[in-house]
Design an enzyme around this catalytic site. Sequence first.
Site, short mmCIF file in Angstrom:
data_model
loop_
_atom_site.label_atom_id
_atom_site.label_comp_id
_atom_site.label_asym_id
_atom_site.label_seq_id
_atom_site.Cartn_x
_atom_site.Cartn_y
_atom_site.Cartn_z
N LYS A 96 -16.10 -0.37 7.76
CA LYS A 96 -15.21 -1.27 7.41
C LYS A 96 -15.05 -2.41 8.49
O LYS A 96 -14.44 -3.50 8.17
CB LYS A 96 -13.85 -0.67 6.91
CG LYS A 96 -12.78 -1.66 6.23
CD LYS A 96 -11.58 -0.90 5.98
CE LYS A 96 -10.47 -2.09 5.24
NZ LYS A 96 -9.51 -1.41 4.56
N ILE A 134 0.91 -1.14 -0.09
CA ILE A 134 -0.10 -0.07 0.02
C ILE A 134 0.84 1.25 0.06
O ILE A 134 0.67 2.43 -0.70
CB ILE A 134 -0.71 0.03 1.07
CG1 ILE A 134 -2.06 -1.01 1.04
CG2 ILE A 134 -1.32 1.44 1.57
CD1 ILE A 134 -3.14 -0.37 -0.05
N ASN A 160 -12.38 -11.86 9.32
CA ASN A 160 -10.95 -12.12 9.70
C ASN A 160 -10.63 -13.21 10.65
O ASN A 160 -10.23 -14.22 10.51
CB ASN A 160 -10.26 -10.96 10.12
CG ASN A 160 -9.72 -9.79 8.84
OD1 ASN A 160 -8.89 -9.94 8.58
ND2 ASN A 160 -10.76 -9.19 8.18
N SER A 164 -7.07 -10.85 5.15
CA SER A 164 -5.68 -10.43 5.41
C SER A 164 -5.04 -11.42 6.77
O SER A 164 -3.86 -11.66 6.70
CB SER A 164 -5.31 -9.05 5.45
OG SER A 164 -6.26 -8.66 6.59
#
Length: 322
Positions: free
Chosen positions: A204, A11, A212, A273
Site C-alpha cells: 500500500k 473509518i 501523496n 488524502s
Amino acid sequence: MKVAVVGAGAIGAYVGAALDRGGAEVHLIARGKHLEAMRERGVTVLSPRGDFHAKPHATADPGEIGPVDIVFLGLKAYSYADAGPLLKPLLGPGTGVVAAQNGIPWWYFYGLPGPYEGRRVEAVDPGGAVSAVIPPAHAIGCVVYSSTEIESPGVIRHVEGTRFSIGEPDGTISGRCTAFSQAMTAGGLKCPVEKNLRSDIWLKLLGNVAFNPISVLTRATMGEIAAHPGTRELVLAMMREAAEVAASLGSPPKISIERRFEGAAKVGDHKTSMLMDYEAGKPLESGTLLKAPVELARLTGVPAPNLEMVAALIDLLTRQGA
C-alpha cells in the site's frame, strides 16, 4: 467480543457499526456534533453494498467503558503519542490495539528477527513517545483497503472496499487476531489474518509514498500525476526505491511496480488524502508515509535520492506553513 473504537470518524464509525451489526459489544469514542448525532440516532451507513443502521454505545469518556478485548484505533498516526488519556482506561493485559494507520507503524521492528529487531523508527516514534502510550506488545497491525467519509454527523458514506488485513508483529496467528477477524466477518467486512503483514504495509505504501506528497506539491489529482510524463517517471522511481528498501528488510511487495502503479493510476481524478488534509489545513501524515521510508533507506544503505528529495520539499513546505 468487547471492542472500543477510539477516533470513531469515517473509518472508525463504519467499522464500529459493522461490528455492532455482527453482534460484538461496541463502544464508539468520538467528540463534537458527530458524537452527539451517534448518541441520539446511532450510525447510518450509506453503501453501494447496501445501507444499514446500528446504534452502539457512543461516548467521549473511555472511563465509562473499562478494559476491552480490542481497541480499534481510528486516529491519525501523528495523534498516537497524545492518546494516552483515551487509551489507558481501555487497556487490559491482553488487549489488542488494531492501528488502522497508513505507512510505517511505530512497532515495525518489534518481533522481527534480524539485525534491527526491537529498533525504534524515530520518524514515527520519536524518543519512544508512541511506544510509551501503546506498548508494541499490544499492537496488531492493520492495512485498510476501504474508503469512507462522514457525509453528515452520524452518517457515513462507504465509497469502496471492505478489506482490513490484520497481523501480529511477530507473525503468529494469535487468538485475539482470529477472534477479531471473525467479529469483522460477522459484520460483513473482510479481515484476513496475515503472517507477514509488513508486505501488505509496503504494497500500500508504494503508492502513498509517491502520489501523496507529489499531489501536495503540485495540487494535482492521481490521474493527472500519472498522465504527466515527468511526474509519472518520478512516481515510478520513488516506488522502485521504496520496494528496494522493503526487500532489504525481508518484505518485498507482492506485485510488480508497474502493476501497482497502474492500479493507482486507474483511480483517476481523485485527490489523495494528504492533499485533502493540506487543503483543509490539517497536519500531514508525512512521518509514516515519507520520513519513515527515508529513515529505513538510510538504515539499510539503500540509495533513495528521489525519496530524499521529495521528503525535503515536503518538510520545507510544512515548515513554511507552521
